[in-house]
Design a protein around this motif. Structure first.
Motif, PDB file in Angstrom:
ATOM      1  N   GLU A  66     -25.791  21.764  36.711  1.00  0.00           N
ATOM      2  CA  GLU A  66     -25.770  20.543  37.524  1.00  0.00           C
ATOM      3  C   GLU A  66     -27.186  20.072  37.843  1.00  0.00           C
ATOM      4  OE1 GLU A  66     -23.299  20.943  40.992  1.00  0.00           O
ATOM      5  OE2 GLU A  66     -21.862  22.152  39.870  1.00  0.00           O
ATOM      6  N   ILE A  67     -28.044  20.995  38.192  1.00  0.00           N
ATOM      7  CA  ILE A  67     -29.432  20.641  38.529  1.00  0.00           C
ATOM      8  C   ILE A  67     -30.145  20.105  37.294  1.00  0.00           C
ATOM      9  CG2 ILE A  67     -31.658  21.592  39.250  1.00  0.00           C
ATOM     10  CD1 ILE A  67     -30.035  23.516  41.055  1.00  0.00           C
ATOM     11  N   ARG A  68     -29.916  20.735  36.146  1.00  0.00           N
ATOM     12  CA  ARG A  68     -30.549  20.277  34.908  1.00  0.00           C
ATOM     13  C   ARG A  68     -30.108  18.852  34.569  1.00  0.00           C
ATOM     14  NH1 ARG A  68     -28.529  23.540  30.607  1.00  0.00           N
ATOM     15  NH2 ARG A  68     -29.861  25.218  31.345  1.00  0.00           N
ATOM     16  N   THR A  69     -28.814  18.575  34.712  1.00  0.00           N
ATOM     17  CA  THR A  69     -28.303  17.238  34.418  1.00  0.00           C
ATOM     18  C   THR A  69     -28.928  16.196  35.333  1.00  0.00           C
ATOM     19  OG1 THR A  69     -26.211  18.196  33.705  1.00  0.00           O
ATOM     20  CG2 THR A  69     -26.210  15.852  34.244  1.00  0.00           C
ATOM     21  N   LEU A  70     -28.995  16.489  36.610  1.00  0.00           N
ATOM     22  CA  LEU A  70     -29.600  15.547  37.555  1.00  0.00           C
ATOM     23  C   LEU A  70     -31.089  15.365  37.289  1.00  0.00           C
ATOM     24  CD1 LEU A  70     -27.802  16.603  40.856  1.00  0.00           C
ATOM     25  CD2 LEU A  70     -27.473  14.501  39.549  1.00  0.00           C
ATOM     26  N   MET A  71     -31.767  16.449  36.922  1.00  0.00           N
ATOM     27  CA  MET A  71     -33.191  16.368  36.644  1.00  0.00           C
ATOM     28  C   MET A  71     -33.451  15.490  35.425  1.00  0.00           C
ATOM     29  SD  MET A  71     -35.946  19.374  35.800  1.00  0.00           S
ATOM     30  CE  MET A  71     -35.266  19.698  34.197  1.00  0.00           C
ATOM     31  N   ILE A  72     -32.680  15.670  34.362  1.00  0.00           N
ATOM     32  CA  ILE A  72     -32.869  14.864  33.155  1.00  0.00           C
ATOM     33  C   ILE A  72     -32.580  13.396  33.447  1.00  0.00           C
ATOM     34  CG2 ILE A  72     -31.964  14.433  30.839  1.00  0.00           C
ATOM     35  CD1 ILE A  72     -31.683  17.490  30.573  1.00  0.00           C
ATOM     36  N   THR A  73     -31.540  13.122  34.222  1.00  0.00           N
ATOM     37  CA  THR A  73     -31.225  11.742  34.597  1.00  0.00           C
ATOM     38  C   THR A  73     -32.366  11.107  35.378  1.00  0.00           C
ATOM     39  OG1 THR A  73     -28.884  12.325  34.699  1.00  0.00           O
ATOM     40  CG2 THR A  73     -29.538  10.278  35.774  1.00  0.00           C
ATOM     41  N   ALA A  74     -32.934  11.839  36.320  1.00  0.00           N
ATOM     42  CA  ALA A  74     -34.044  11.315  37.119  1.00  0.00           C
ATOM     43  C   ALA A  74     -35.282  11.091  36.261  1.00  0.00           C
ATOM     44  CB  ALA A  74     -34.348  12.270  38.266  1.00  0.00           C
TER      45      ALA A  74
END
Length: 75
Positions: A46-54
């Protein structure tokens, strides 16, 4: 001639400042992601997905800034 040098420097800054802003933003995003991972290692995906989106949003803002600089120079 001197005005031309100043204009060239301003044009270069129009390209460099969006890239600098994106670099600082991506650094802050990475810092936040690593802090979150340190607190909740089980939330890696989840953190990786949010980081890539940001990161994508930060890069897109830098690209928009460069395009605005190019359009401003053409006028």
């Amino acid at each position: 001639k001197k005005g031309n040098k100043v204009q060239n420097m301003l044009d270069a800054m129009a390209y460099a400042l969006p890239a600098l802003g994106a670099a600082v933003g991506i650094g802050l995003i990475g810092n936040g992601a690593l802090t979150a991972l340190g607190r909740n290692p089980e939330k890696l995906s989840e953190i990786r997905t949010l980081m890539i989106t940001a990161i994508v949003f930060a890069d897109s803002l830098a690209i928009i800034g460069v395009i605005v600089g190019i359009l401003g120079k053409s006028k």
